[in-house]
Design a protein around this motif. Sequence first.
Motif, PDB file in Angstrom:
ATOM      1  N   TYR A   1      -5.943   0.688   1.571  1.00 18.03           N
ATOM      2  CA  TYR A   1      -4.877  -0.322   1.444  1.00 18.03           C
ATOM      3  C   TYR A   1      -4.002  -0.016   0.223  1.00 18.03           C
ATOM      4  CZ  TYR A   1      -2.580  -4.890   1.281  1.00 18.03           C
ATOM      5  OH  TYR A   1      -1.646  -5.890   1.269  1.00 18.03           O
ATOM      6  N   ASP A   2      -4.624   0.280  -0.916  1.00 20.48           N
ATOM      7  CA  ASP A   2      -3.860   0.583  -2.140  1.00 20.48           C
ATOM      8  C   ASP A   2      -2.992   1.820  -1.950  1.00 20.48           C
ATOM      9  OD1 ASP A   2      -4.998  -1.578  -3.380  1.00 20.48           O
ATOM     10  OD2 ASP A   2      -6.535  -0.425  -4.431  1.00 20.48           O
ATOM     11  N   GLN A   3      -3.541   2.864  -1.304  1.00 15.72           N
ATOM     12  CA  GLN A   3      -2.759   4.087  -1.082  1.00 15.72           C
ATOM     13  C   GLN A   3      -1.575   3.810  -0.169  1.00 15.72           C
ATOM     14  OE1 GLN A   3      -5.259   7.779  -0.329  1.00 15.72           O
ATOM     15  NE2 GLN A   3      -6.898   6.242  -0.367  1.00 15.72           N
ATOM     16  N   LEU A   4      -1.827   3.077   0.910  1.00 14.45           N
ATOM     17  CA  LEU A   4      -0.766   2.774   1.874  1.00 14.45           C
ATOM     18  C   LEU A   4       0.289   1.871   1.245  1.00 14.45           C
ATOM     19  CD1 LEU A   4      -0.558   3.793   4.767  1.00 14.45           C
ATOM     20  CD2 LEU A   4      -1.340   1.574   5.560  1.00 14.45           C
ATOM     21  N   PHE A   5      -0.157   0.927   0.426  1.00 16.94           N
ATOM     22  CA  PHE A   5       0.774   0.024  -0.261  1.00 16.94           C
ATOM     23  C   PHE A   5       1.688   0.821  -1.187  1.00 16.94           C
ATOM     24  CE2 PHE A   5       2.077  -2.944  -3.567  1.00 16.94           C
ATOM     25  CZ  PHE A   5       2.444  -4.055  -2.826  1.00 16.94           C
ATOM     26  N   GLN A   6       1.121   1.812  -1.898  1.00 16.56           N
ATOM     27  CA  GLN A   6       1.929   2.649  -2.796  1.00 16.56           C
ATOM     28  C   GLN A   6       2.925   3.472  -1.996  1.00 16.56           C
ATOM     29  OE1 GLN A   6       1.953   2.695  -6.270  1.00 16.56           O
ATOM     30  NE2 GLN A   6       3.796   3.869  -5.830  1.00 16.56           N
ATOM     31  N   HIS A   7       2.489   4.026  -0.840  1.00 13.75           N
ATOM     32  CA  HIS A   7       3.421   4.772   0.014  1.00 13.75           C
ATOM     33  C   HIS A   7       4.580   3.873   0.444  1.00 13.75           C
ATOM     34  CE1 HIS A   7       1.118   8.324   0.061  1.00 13.75           C
ATOM     35  NE2 HIS A   7       0.168   7.950   0.903  1.00 13.75           N
ATOM     36  N   ARG A   8       4.275   2.628   0.822  1.00 15.19           N
ATOM     37  CA  ARG A   8       5.333   1.718   1.264  1.00 15.19           C
ATOM     38  C   ARG A   8       6.290   1.416   0.110  1.00 15.19           C
ATOM     39  NH1 ARG A   8       4.251  -4.381   3.316  1.00 15.19           N
ATOM     40  NH2 ARG A   8       3.836  -4.596   1.095  1.00 15.19           N
ATOM     41  N   GLN A   9       5.760   1.243  -1.104  1.00 15.96           N
ATOM     42  CA  GLN A   9       6.641   1.014  -2.254  1.00 15.96           C
ATOM     43  C   GLN A   9       7.585   2.195  -2.459  1.00 15.96           C
ATOM     44  OE1 GLN A   9       3.884   0.009  -5.510  1.00 15.96           O
ATOM     45  NE2 GLN A   9       4.818  -2.005  -5.533  1.00 15.96           N
ATOM     46  N   ASP A  10       7.047   3.417  -2.344  1.00 13.44           N
ATOM     47  CA  ASP A  10       7.888   4.616  -2.500  1.00 13.44           C
ATOM     48  C   ASP A  10       8.975   4.651  -1.425  1.00 13.44           C
ATOM     49  OD1 ASP A  10       6.259   5.310  -4.591  1.00 13.44           O
ATOM     50  OD2 ASP A  10       5.044   6.717  -3.435  1.00 13.44           O
ATOM     51  N   ILE A  11       8.595   4.335  -0.196  1.00 10.09           N
ATOM     52  CA  ILE A  11       9.569   4.341   0.905  1.00 10.09           C
ATOM     53  C   ILE A  11      10.642   3.289   0.672  1.00 10.09           C
ATOM     54  CG2 ILE A  11       9.849   3.780   3.354  1.00 10.09           C
ATOM     55  CD1 ILE A  11       7.098   5.069   3.817  1.00 10.09           C
ATOM     56  N   ASN A  12      10.235   2.082   0.286  1.00 16.28           N
ATOM     57  CA  ASN A  12      11.208   1.006   0.052  1.00 16.28           C
ATOM     58  C   ASN A  12      12.147   1.350  -1.099  1.00 16.28           C
ATOM     59  OD1 ASN A  12      10.186  -0.532   2.112  1.00 16.28           O
ATOM     60  ND2 ASN A  12       8.858  -1.758   0.823  1.00 16.28           N
ATOM     61  N   ARG A  13      11.603   1.997  -2.142  1.00 18.41           N
ATOM     62  CA  ARG A  13      12.464   2.379  -3.264  1.00 18.41           C
ATOM     63  C   ARG A  13      13.507   3.401  -2.813  1.00 18.41           C
ATOM     64  NH1 ARG A  13       8.839   3.629  -6.356  1.00 18.41           N
ATOM     65  NH2 ARG A  13       8.711   5.867  -5.967  1.00 18.41           N
TER      66      ARG A  13
END
Length: 449
Positions: free
Chosen positions: A169-181
């Motif tokens: 979950y933490d890894q996927l959440f970080q990926h989503r933050q990178d994508i949103n940025r």
Amino acid sequence: MKVAKINISNILGIEELELTPGQITKITGRNGAGKTSVLEAIKAALKGGHQAELLRKGADVGEVVLVLENGMRVVKTVTATESNTKVTHPENGKVSKPMQFIGQLSDEISLNPIKFLECKPEDRADFLLAAMPLEANTAEIGEIIAPALDGQKVTIPAGHALKAVDSVYDQLFQHRQDINRTAREKKATIEQLSASLPEKAQPAEAIRAAIAEMEKILECKKGALVEAQRGVDQKRYALENEAKSFYAEKTAAADQEYAEALAKITERRDTAKREAKDAAQAMTTKALQDWAASKPEDPTIADTEQKISSARQSLEEAVRIQNTADVVAKMQKEADGLTAKSDAHTAALDALIAYKNGLLKNLPIDVEIKDGKVYRGGIPYETLNLAQQTQIAVDLAKIRAKDLGLIVLDGAESLDSATLAALEDAIAKTDLQAVMTFVRDTDLTISTK
């Protein structure tokens, strides 16, 4: 199934001891009196392997016997070279696979509720997870997150399922933050570039066609001008040659007169030469003036060149606008793709939460773990009342104790009276048997209730 009697001989500091455990058995005494020896003897009886250090100093054979309430006996014999475990049934005799039978009755790694009660808050979740092992289904987790992955690397760690889910979950959440940025940056760039585009722009191809037509006209005009220039030049060369011929002819005539009457006409010769030269110069000057006056001109050429220059500037602007529009379209497509990826990550994160909630529903006790902390009913463990805290500790111990229901609690003297009372009350509500040790300034004493 309960333990009816425990016999210990020549184990650690115990030479001979028999006790009949109740639901709660308290063993008190000063350090070195044998409290730990009793606990280690009980644990050794339920554990395989050879432990020569259990043998009492000076003894040849040590033994621990657990008599169960149904008459079955678990016997652990220890010598300096080997340890043996036997299980016998009062009617069926010797059990062929004693350690397998013991494993069904009791967990080799039992849980001490006191350790759970006294551990640091940041360690309590790990303590709880260790007591309730759940293997992570990496294939199922992989299927959940697969729709969200597009080249990103997500590691699914082995071990406890809840920890594995939290890590993913933490890894996927970080990926989503990178994508949103990245998506936000692209959208900001799109807005800036879009603001620079005119509402209506002339197509670059139309401007290119107009320039090509004007360049063709210009080329024709320049060609006609070159032809006209060629004719003027020819006329100038003819006048210059005529002047030269005239000069040569007059000079020859003067020379002839000079030869005939050199002395008389020297002055006349010089004058004539000067006059001829002046006349020739005048003719040359006139020829040049005539040439200059008759030089062809086309005033529309400059206008055409100006129009072409202006058109080229328009073309550059049109190309810039087209390129900007192409960049905006490309970035918009990329931004849309990033938004889709972010949505896929959100869906995967939601699915992970649902998967984790499914795991939590299957936990044998009513607790949940969020952000490394233990909760019951949405309330952090540390703010639960004492009865609830001790009940969770006892519930965990019961899971690990299995069917035998025997737990050992070393260091009970560290508990305050309220916590000890709450712990005893929680144990009394179960079918567990607890053996507790307390450090007191007395000889070894055993009491049951």
